[in-house]
Design a protein around this motif. Sequence first.
Motif, PDB file in Angstrom:
ATOM      1  N   SER A  61       0.823  -1.219   0.000  1.00 27.65           N
ATOM      2  CA  SER A  61       0.000   0.000   0.000  1.00 27.65           C
ATOM      3  C   SER A  61       0.854   1.265   0.000  1.00 27.65           C
ATOM      4  N   LEU A  62       2.022   1.211   0.637  1.00 25.49           N
ATOM      5  CA  LEU A  62       2.879   2.400   0.738  1.00 25.49           C
ATOM      6  C   LEU A  62       3.860   2.536  -0.425  1.00 25.49           C
ATOM      7  N   THR A  63       3.895   1.558  -1.321  1.00 26.83           N
ATOM      8  CA  THR A  63       4.855   1.593  -2.427  1.00 26.83           C
ATOM      9  C   THR A  63       4.742   2.856  -3.282  1.00 26.83           C
ATOM     10  N   PRO A  64       3.535   3.273  -3.734  1.00 23.49           N
ATOM     11  CA  PRO A  64       3.459   4.511  -4.523  1.00 23.49           C
ATOM     12  C   PRO A  64       3.931   5.734  -3.749  1.00 23.49           C
ATOM     13  N   LEU A  65       3.623   5.806  -2.461  1.00 22.04           N
ATOM     14  CA  LEU A  65       4.042   6.945  -1.646  1.00 22.04           C
ATOM     15  C   LEU A  65       5.568   6.997  -1.541  1.00 22.04           C
ATOM     16  N   TRP A 165       3.610   2.356 -12.973  1.00 24.23           N
ATOM     17  CA  TRP A 165       4.983   2.837 -13.008  1.00 24.23           C
ATOM     18  C   TRP A 165       5.054   4.360 -12.840  1.00 24.23           C
ATOM     19  N   HIS A 166       4.344   5.085 -13.690  1.00 21.94           N
ATOM     20  CA  HIS A 166       4.409   6.550 -13.676  1.00 21.94           C
ATOM     21  C   HIS A 166       3.279   7.191 -12.866  1.00 21.94           C
ATOM     22  N   ALA A 167       2.358   6.376 -12.365  1.00 24.31           N
ATOM     23  CA  ALA A 167       1.182   6.924 -11.689  1.00 24.31           C
ATOM     24  C   ALA A 167       1.520   7.801 -10.476  1.00 24.31           C
ATOM     25  N   PRO A 168       2.502   7.438  -9.619  1.00 24.33           N
ATOM     26  CA  PRO A 168       2.801   8.322  -8.482  1.00 24.33           C
ATOM     27  C   PRO A 168       3.182   9.734  -8.901  1.00 24.33           C
ATOM     28  N   ALA A 169       4.020   9.866  -9.938  1.00 20.12           N
ATOM     29  CA  ALA A 169       4.414  11.192 -10.413  1.00 20.12           C
ATOM     30  C   ALA A 169       3.237  11.911 -11.068  1.00 20.12           C
TER      31      ALA A 169
END
Length: 259
Positions: A61-65, A165-169
């Motif tokens: 759950s914290l991977t994107p953050l 892949w690019h969703a966090p940015a």
Amino acid sequence: MNPLSLQAAILPPSAGWGWIVQGYALFRRQPLAMIFWSTATSFLINLGAAIPILGQILLVSLTPLLTFLTLCACRHLSQGQRMLPGMWLRPLQATGTTGTLLRLGFAYLGCTFLAALAAVIPFLPQLLDAMGNQAQPDYEALAAVMTRPMIVFGGFYVLLSALFWHAPALMGWHQLPLRRALFYSMVACWRNKWAIVLYVASWAAVFFGLHQVLDALVATGLSTTVVIWLSLVTDILITALLYCSFYPIYATIFRVNAT
């Protein structure tokens, strides 16, 4: 960058190696900061792995953050700014950023769970047979049966990696809604699939090559304790360099002023 102007560039396969070279250049700007971040995330990963089920759920759950914080740090380095201790969590202070990234994390968790379920269900009878009714299951047979579900899950995970892949940015910097960020990420990865294949293959070669060297040192009679410490230091350095290469991927594909 205006979200409406976002468009993924199509880069040559050689860009995959270029991302690693640019990442190394970023690392050289402030190596201690990135080694600290690599050590901190490794500690979190090991801590999560030590807590059954709940630890793994939190990690996924914290991977994107954590990815977003890594990208922010590398962007600072690319702009010539030094990463000071108080700057690591500052990106999360922006209004709505933490909630957005947590929603993305829960989506990632849900998709990962569904992928695991879809990979296991077709082979469930064989898995149950391998487990048997004994108190001590046949681990050899179980490992053999698990091979096919793991391969299927690996295929699903490649798709998930492209989606997220690019969703966090895209969500953290450009405030794109979840579905749109996932779509943009998938398109960006598809347009640059051969560069990404070379990028992943290069990192795999570096990782396994260095560990082959460590295995050779063990064969020469070097102390196991020394080799374990060398392995730990190597993994931290490789992870730090890997993190530094994340930002060039985003910057070159979405044509941001990079390093």
